[in-house]
Design an enzyme around this catalytic site. Structure first.
Site, PDB file in Angstrom:
ATOM      1  N   TYR A 180       3.958  -4.071  -2.197  1.00  0.00           N
ATOM      2  CA  TYR A 180       2.711  -3.403  -1.792  1.00  0.00           C
ATOM      3  C   TYR A 180       2.840  -2.893  -0.340  1.00  0.00           C
ATOM      4  CZ  TYR A 180      -2.224  -2.169  -2.226  1.00  0.00           C
ATOM      5  OH  TYR A 180      -3.414  -1.477  -2.291  1.00  0.00           O
TER       6      TYR A 180
ATOM      7  N   LYS B  77      -5.046  -1.361   3.459  1.00  0.00           N
ATOM      8  CA  LYS B  77      -6.227  -2.003   2.842  1.00  0.00           C
ATOM      9  C   LYS B  77      -6.882  -2.991   3.811  1.00  0.00           C
ATOM     10  CE  LYS B  77      -6.318  -0.126  -1.348  1.00  0.00           C
ATOM     11  NZ  LYS B  77      -7.289   0.950  -1.650  1.00  0.00           N
TER      12      LYS B  77
ATOM     13  N   SER C 148      -8.610   6.166 -14.564  1.00  0.00           N
ATOM     14  CA  SER C 148      -8.995   5.920 -13.167  1.00  0.00           C
ATOM     15  C   SER C 148     -10.212   5.005 -13.088  1.00  0.00           C
ATOM     16  CB  SER C 148      -9.378   7.237 -12.468  1.00  0.00           C
ATOM     17  OG  SER C 148      -8.266   8.089 -12.335  1.00  0.00           O
ATOM     18  N   ILE C 149     -10.204   4.116 -12.097  1.00  0.00           N
ATOM     19  CA  ILE C 149     -11.386   3.289 -11.841  1.00  0.00           C
ATOM     20  C   ILE C 149     -12.592   4.208 -11.615  1.00  0.00           C
ATOM     21  CG2 ILE C 149     -12.438   1.675 -10.209  1.00  0.00           C
ATOM     22  CD1 ILE C 149      -9.545   0.502  -9.797  1.00  0.00           C
TER      23      ILE C 149
ATOM     24  N   ILE D  29      -4.727  -3.175 -12.384  1.00  0.00           N
ATOM     25  CA  ILE D  29      -5.034  -2.439 -13.618  1.00  0.00           C
ATOM     26  C   ILE D  29      -4.000  -1.325 -13.764  1.00  0.00           C
ATOM     27  CG2 ILE D  29      -6.768  -1.141 -14.920  1.00  0.00           C
ATOM     28  CD1 ILE D  29      -8.892  -2.053 -12.944  1.00  0.00           C
TER      29      ILE D  29
ATOM     30  N   ASP E  65      -9.158  17.425  -0.873  1.00  0.00           N
ATOM     31  CA  ASP E  65      -7.971  16.679  -0.445  1.00  0.00           C
ATOM     32  C   ASP E  65      -8.365  15.937   0.828  1.00  0.00           C
ATOM     33  OD1 ASP E  65      -5.624  15.754   0.678  1.00  0.00           O
ATOM     34  OD2 ASP E  65      -4.471  17.548   0.180  1.00  0.00           O
TER      35      ASP E  65
ATOM     36  N   ALA F 115       0.152   6.140  -0.294  1.00  0.00           N
ATOM     37  CA  ALA F 115       1.267   5.934   0.641  1.00  0.00           C
ATOM     38  C   ALA F 115       2.480   6.606   0.015  1.00  0.00           C
ATOM     39  CB  ALA F 115       1.527   4.442   0.830  1.00  0.00           C
TER      40      ALA F 115
ATOM     41  N   THR G  47      -3.338   1.919 -13.992  1.00  0.00           N
ATOM     42  CA  THR G  47      -3.823   3.295 -13.828  1.00  0.00           C
ATOM     43  C   THR G  47      -2.641   4.127 -13.326  1.00  0.00           C
ATOM     44  OG1 THR G  47      -4.401   2.836 -11.550  1.00  0.00           O
ATOM     45  CG2 THR G  47      -6.156   2.498 -13.180  1.00  0.00           C
ATOM     46  N   LEU G  48      -2.886   5.418 -13.032  1.00  0.00           N
ATOM     47  CA  LEU G  48      -1.816   6.250 -12.462  1.00  0.00           C
ATOM     48  C   LEU G  48      -1.285   5.651 -11.161  1.00  0.00           C
ATOM     49  CD1 LEU G  48      -2.842  10.008 -12.809  1.00  0.00           C
ATOM     50  CD2 LEU G  48      -0.969   8.803 -13.962  1.00  0.00           C
ATOM     51  N   ALA G  49      -2.188   5.065 -10.366  1.00  0.00           N
ATOM     52  CA  ALA G  49      -1.785   4.482  -9.070  1.00  0.00           C
ATOM     53  C   ALA G  49      -0.808   3.319  -9.248  1.00  0.00           C
ATOM     54  CB  ALA G  49      -3.022   4.015  -8.296  1.00  0.00           C
TER      55      ALA G  49
END
Ligand code: NAD
Ligand code: 0WE
Length: 256
Positions: free
Chosen positions: A156, A163, A18-19, A192, A64, A95, A194-196
């Site tokens: 996206y 965003k 994660s960032i 990058i 959360d 999302a 990551t999980l996202a």
């Protein structure tokens, strides 16, 4: 850069990649005290592990961002542990997965739009509202954005709208909080893994495209994002507010 005695809340750690995890590491290496949140019980042990590897004392709390109660409990937790706070890092977005694929117009729904904007943009203002009275002078709030806010990036989709809203949020929040000398900025990071980014179709092609077309001919690392966040959190950036800073190897300015 020195963040000694600075109290930093970081939202958005889900894994070591994660960032937010890099930001926690770099900030604690620079003397900051860190509070981390985890979105749900499934992520708790991972966030505990990451917190335990930081230098100095760190504290963790569930949150959360979809729940008002969680945000107000988070404030109580911070008040009880620290009484006040200096820096808030917002590194969360969401999302519904089915909207991050295929045709934008075909797949958009009222509910998907609402969820994306709620978690990815509203929550940043909600944190400012909740924490406003305990953020110290010279404080700083930082969020993470992506180029899909201003360019059409395949798949996206609704996240691009969210965003765009988040970036406008940075500008309005900077004016709301400016009189207290609290600065608000965003970092528009390059892609990058990551999980996202996991399970996003075509993500490897996006990485390859940045490698080919960016000024620096490579992709970014989470540590490079964290070092920019460190600058934005420190007094080295004392006249910078309401801005979106690109950490993308120059990709966003590249033409043919
Ligand atoms: P990540 O998956 O590690 O982090 C995303 C975080 O969002 C997770 O920790 C998750 O728990 C959190 N989250 C989602 N819904 C939440 C909710 N309801 N309540 C609380 N937390 C919630 O991925 P990352 O790449 O580190 O993403 C962090 C930020 O960086 C996001 O805002 C993302 O849009 C942004 N960003 C990522 C990239 C990229 O390519 N990875 C590029 C530019 C910007
Ligand atoms: O902001 C993001 C992604 C945020 C995100 C990721 C997920 C995956 C899991 C939001 N919601 C969800 N929902 C899920 O169910 N990024 C900047 C990374 C990203 O995602 C893309 C990208 C890039 C870059 C999606 C399509 C195209 C490019």
């Amino acid at each position: 850069m020195n963040l000694r005695n600075k109290k930093v809340l970081i939202i958005g750690v889900a894994s070591k990649r994660s960032i937010a995890a890099s930001i926690a590491q770099v900030f604690s290496d620079n003397g900051a005290e860190i509070a981390l949140t985890y979105q749900n019980e499934k992520l708790k042990s991972r966030v505990e592990d990451i917190a335990s590897e930081l230098s100095g004392n760190s504290i963790i709390c569930p949150c959360d961002l979809a729940k008002d109660e969680d945000i107000s409990n988070l404030k109580k937790f911070i008040q009880e542990n620290w009484s006040d706070i200096d820096i808030i890092i917002h590194s969360a977005a969401f999302a519904p997965r089915e909207l991050l694929n295929g045709d934008f117009v075909e797949n958009i729904t009222r509910e998907g739009f609402q969820i994306a904007h709620d978690i990815s943009s509203y929550s940043f203002a909600a944190l400012a509202k909740e924490f406003n009275d305990i953020i110290n002078e010279n404080g700083s709030m930082i969020t993470l954005s992506y180029l899909g806010s201003e360019r059409v990036i395949k798949n996206y989709n609704v996240m691009g709208l969210a965003k765009a809203s988040l970036e406008a949020n940075v500008r309005y929040m900077s004016h709301s909080l400016g009189h207290k000398n609290i600065r608000v900025n965003g970092i528009s990071a390059g892609p990058i893994k990551t999980l996202a980014a996991s399970g996003i179709s075509g993500f490897n092609e996006i990485l390859k495209h940045v490698e080919d077309k960016s000024a620096l001919k490579r992709n970014i690392t989470t540590v490079e994002v964290a070092n920019t966040a460190l600058f934005l959190a420190s007094q080295s950036s004392s006249a910078i507010t309401g801005q979106i800073i690109y950490v993308d190897c120059g990709f966003n300015i590249s033409g043919v």
